[in-house]
Design a protein around this motif. Sequence first.
Motif, PDB file in Angstrom:
ATOM      1  N   LEU A   2      -5.344  10.037  -7.776  1.00 46.08           N
ATOM      2  CA  LEU A   2      -6.313   9.196  -7.089  1.00 46.08           C
ATOM      3  C   LEU A   2      -6.031   9.236  -5.589  1.00 46.08           C
ATOM      4  CD1 LEU A   2      -6.141   6.052  -9.412  1.00 46.08           C
ATOM      5  CD2 LEU A   2      -7.957   7.778  -9.360  1.00 46.08           C
ATOM      6  N   THR A   3      -7.074   9.073  -4.810  1.00 45.01           N
ATOM      7  CA  THR A   3      -6.919   8.991  -3.366  1.00 45.01           C
ATOM      8  C   THR A   3      -7.054   7.529  -2.962  1.00 45.01           C
ATOM      9  OG1 THR A   3      -7.907  11.170  -3.116  1.00 45.01           O
ATOM     10  CG2 THR A   3      -7.833   9.772  -1.154  1.00 45.01           C
ATOM     11  N   LEU A   4      -6.057   7.027  -2.279  1.00 44.93           N
ATOM     12  CA  LEU A   4      -6.064   5.642  -1.832  1.00 44.93           C
ATOM     13  C   LEU A   4      -6.583   5.592  -0.409  1.00 44.93           C
ATOM     14  CD1 LEU A   4      -5.255   2.672  -2.360  1.00 44.93           C
ATOM     15  CD2 LEU A   4      -3.023   3.246  -1.410  1.00 44.93           C
ATOM     16  N   LEU A   5      -7.717   4.952  -0.218  1.00 46.14           N
ATOM     17  CA  LEU A   5      -8.298   4.799   1.113  1.00 46.14           C
ATOM     18  C   LEU A   5      -8.199   3.342   1.525  1.00 46.14           C
ATOM     19  CD1 LEU A   5     -11.557   6.885   0.565  1.00 46.14           C
ATOM     20  CD2 LEU A   5      -9.429   7.631   1.644  1.00 46.14           C
ATOM     21  N   THR A   6      -7.749   3.107   2.741  1.00 51.21           N
ATOM     22  CA  THR A   6      -7.657   1.735   3.242  1.00 51.21           C
ATOM     23  C   THR A   6      -8.319   1.651   4.610  1.00 51.21           C
ATOM     24  OG1 THR A   6      -5.516   2.121   4.283  1.00 51.21           O
ATOM     25  CG2 THR A   6      -5.486   1.315   2.026  1.00 51.21           C
ATOM     26  N   ASP A   7      -8.834   0.497   4.900  1.00 49.02           N
ATOM     27  CA  ASP A   7      -9.437   0.238   6.207  1.00 49.02           C
ATOM     28  C   ASP A   7      -9.117  -1.214   6.557  1.00 49.02           C
ATOM     29  OD1 ASP A   7     -10.876   0.222   8.537  1.00 49.02           O
ATOM     30  OD2 ASP A   7     -12.836   0.138   7.550  1.00 49.02           O
ATOM     31  N   ILE A   8      -7.996  -1.396   7.215  1.00 51.93           N
ATOM     32  CA  ILE A   8      -7.550  -2.735   7.587  1.00 51.93           C
ATOM     33  C   ILE A   8      -7.797  -2.920   9.078  1.00 51.93           C
ATOM     34  CG2 ILE A   8      -5.622  -4.350   7.652  1.00 51.93           C
ATOM     35  CD1 ILE A   8      -4.335  -2.629   5.408  1.00 51.93           C
ATOM     36  N   PRO A   9      -8.745  -3.759   9.450  1.00 52.78           N
ATOM     37  CA  PRO A   9      -9.023  -3.967  10.876  1.00 52.78           C
ATOM     38  C   PRO A   9      -7.778  -4.480  11.607  1.00 52.78           C
ATOM     39  CG  PRO A   9     -10.726  -4.974   9.518  1.00 52.78           C
ATOM     40  CD  PRO A   9      -9.628  -4.542   8.597  1.00 52.78           C
ATOM     41  N   GLN A  10      -7.593  -4.031  12.833  1.00 52.19           N
ATOM     42  CA  GLN A  10      -6.436  -4.425  13.634  1.00 52.19           C
ATOM     43  C   GLN A  10      -6.526  -5.854  14.153  1.00 52.19           C
ATOM     44  OE1 GLN A  10      -3.650  -2.517  14.031  1.00 52.19           O
ATOM     45  NE2 GLN A  10      -4.652  -1.219  12.524  1.00 52.19           N
ATOM     46  N   ARG A  66      -7.731   0.142 -13.364  1.00 53.45           N
ATOM     47  CA  ARG A  66      -9.127   0.207 -13.814  1.00 53.45           C
ATOM     48  C   ARG A  66      -9.945   1.250 -13.057  1.00 53.45           C
ATOM     49  NH1 ARG A  66      -6.569  -4.043 -14.950  1.00 53.45           N
ATOM     50  NH2 ARG A  66      -7.089  -5.429 -16.638  1.00 53.45           N
ATOM     51  N   THR A  67      -9.256   2.136 -12.363  1.00 52.69           N
ATOM     52  CA  THR A  67      -9.947   3.172 -11.599  1.00 52.69           C
ATOM     53  C   THR A  67      -9.655   4.527 -12.221  1.00 52.69           C
ATOM     54  OG1 THR A  67      -9.723   1.923  -9.549  1.00 52.69           O
ATOM     55  CG2 THR A  67     -10.146   4.267  -9.336  1.00 52.69           C
ATOM     56  N   CYS A  68     -10.677   5.328 -12.326  1.00 52.33           N
ATOM     57  CA  CYS A  68     -10.484   6.688 -12.786  1.00 52.33           C
ATOM     58  C   CYS A  68     -11.088   7.619 -11.746  1.00 52.33           C
ATOM     59  CB  CYS A  68     -11.140   6.916 -14.140  1.00 52.33           C
ATOM     60  SG  CYS A  68     -12.937   6.873 -14.087  1.00 52.33           S
ATOM     61  N   GLU A  69     -10.540   8.808 -11.675  1.00 50.55           N
ATOM     62  CA  GLU A  69     -11.130   9.792 -10.776  1.00 50.55           C
ATOM     63  C   GLU A  69     -12.234  10.497 -11.549  1.00 50.55           C
ATOM     64  OE1 GLU A  69      -9.947  13.460  -7.834  1.00 50.55           O
ATOM     65  OE2 GLU A  69      -8.427  12.588  -9.117  1.00 50.55           O
ATOM     66  N   CYS A  70     -13.451  10.206 -11.181  1.00 46.70           N
ATOM     67  CA  CYS A  70     -14.607  10.764 -11.873  1.00 46.70           C
ATOM     68  C   CYS A  70     -15.081  12.002 -11.125  1.00 46.70           C
ATOM     69  CB  CYS A  70     -15.738   9.732 -11.953  1.00 46.70           C
ATOM     70  SG  CYS A  70     -15.192   8.221 -12.771  1.00 46.70           S
ATOM     71  N   LEU A  99       0.821  -1.207   0.000  1.00 42.60           N
ATOM     72  CA  LEU A  99       0.000   0.000   0.000  1.00 42.60           C
ATOM     73  C   LEU A  99       0.858   1.261   0.000  1.00 42.60           C
ATOM     74  CD1 LEU A  99      -2.824  -1.155   2.422  1.00 42.60           C
ATOM     75  CD2 LEU A  99      -2.933  -0.939  -0.077  1.00 42.60           C
ATOM     76  N   ALA A 100       2.017   1.200   0.635  1.00 43.61           N
ATOM     77  CA  ALA A 100       2.925   2.360   0.639  1.00 43.61           C
ATOM     78  C   ALA A 100       3.389   2.674  -0.781  1.00 43.61           C
ATOM     79  CB  ALA A 100       4.111   2.094   1.553  1.00 43.61           C
ATOM     80  N   SER A 101       3.791   1.653  -1.519  1.00 45.20           N
ATOM     81  CA  SER A 101       4.238   1.902  -2.897  1.00 45.20           C
ATOM     82  C   SER A 101       3.058   2.247  -3.806  1.00 45.20           C
ATOM     83  CB  SER A 101       5.009   0.699  -3.448  1.00 45.20           C
ATOM     84  OG  SER A 101       4.178  -0.435  -3.517  1.00 45.20           O
ATOM     85  N   THR A 102       1.914   1.686  -3.521  1.00 41.40           N
ATOM     86  CA  THR A 102       0.722   1.973  -4.319  1.00 41.40           C
ATOM     87  C   THR A 102       0.254   3.404  -4.103  1.00 41.40           C
ATOM     88  OG1 THR A 102       0.039  -0.331  -4.207  1.00 41.40           O
ATOM     89  CG2 THR A 102      -1.651   1.245  -4.770  1.00 41.40           C
ATOM     90  N   SER A 103       0.436   3.909  -2.899  1.00 41.69           N
ATOM     91  CA  SER A 103       0.020   5.276  -2.585  1.00 41.69           C
ATOM     92  C   SER A 103       0.710   6.278  -3.500  1.00 41.69           C
ATOM     93  CB  SER A 103       0.328   5.574  -1.118  1.00 41.69           C
ATOM     94  OG  SER A 103      -0.068   6.874  -0.795  1.00 41.69           O
ATOM     95  N   ALA A 104       1.993   6.084  -3.753  1.00 45.95           N
ATOM     96  CA  ALA A 104       2.734   6.989  -4.634  1.00 45.95           C
ATOM     97  C   ALA A 104       2.187   6.931  -6.057  1.00 45.95           C
ATOM     98  CB  ALA A 104       4.219   6.630  -4.618  1.00 45.95           C
ATOM     99  N   ILE A 105       1.883   5.747  -6.522  1.00 45.46           N
ATOM    100  CA  ILE A 105       1.319   5.584  -7.873  1.00 45.46           C
ATOM    101  C   ILE A 105      -0.053   6.245  -7.949  1.00 45.46           C
ATOM    102  CG2 ILE A 105       0.487   3.895  -9.565  1.00 45.46           C
ATOM    103  CD1 ILE A 105       2.652   1.964  -8.392  1.00 45.46           C
TER     104      ILE A 105
END
Length: 93
Positions: free
Chosen positions: A54-62, A88-92, A42-48
Amino acid sequence: LDDRLLRQGAKSLPLLPAADLLSGKPLTLEPCDMATVLEPLLASTSAIAQERALTLLTDIPQDLPLVQANVQILREVLSNAIDNALKRTCECK
């Protein structure tokens, strides 16, 4: 589905072969923490995502339970899934 497995009363089929197809070595499964596997991906994906506006949102339960997996294969599968989602995601607007 192979009829022999059905006749033998197989309850489930393995999701992965018993051996690494490239090396022939048995697959090693170990307890894995999904958050630990996902964090660097996710860290490397955030930069991409930022490069693509695009805004990368994550919700990983602890409190996720550990999973039995081959870490290298799990990381590859998750990386491919994340990469496909970004492609396959675009910012609409």
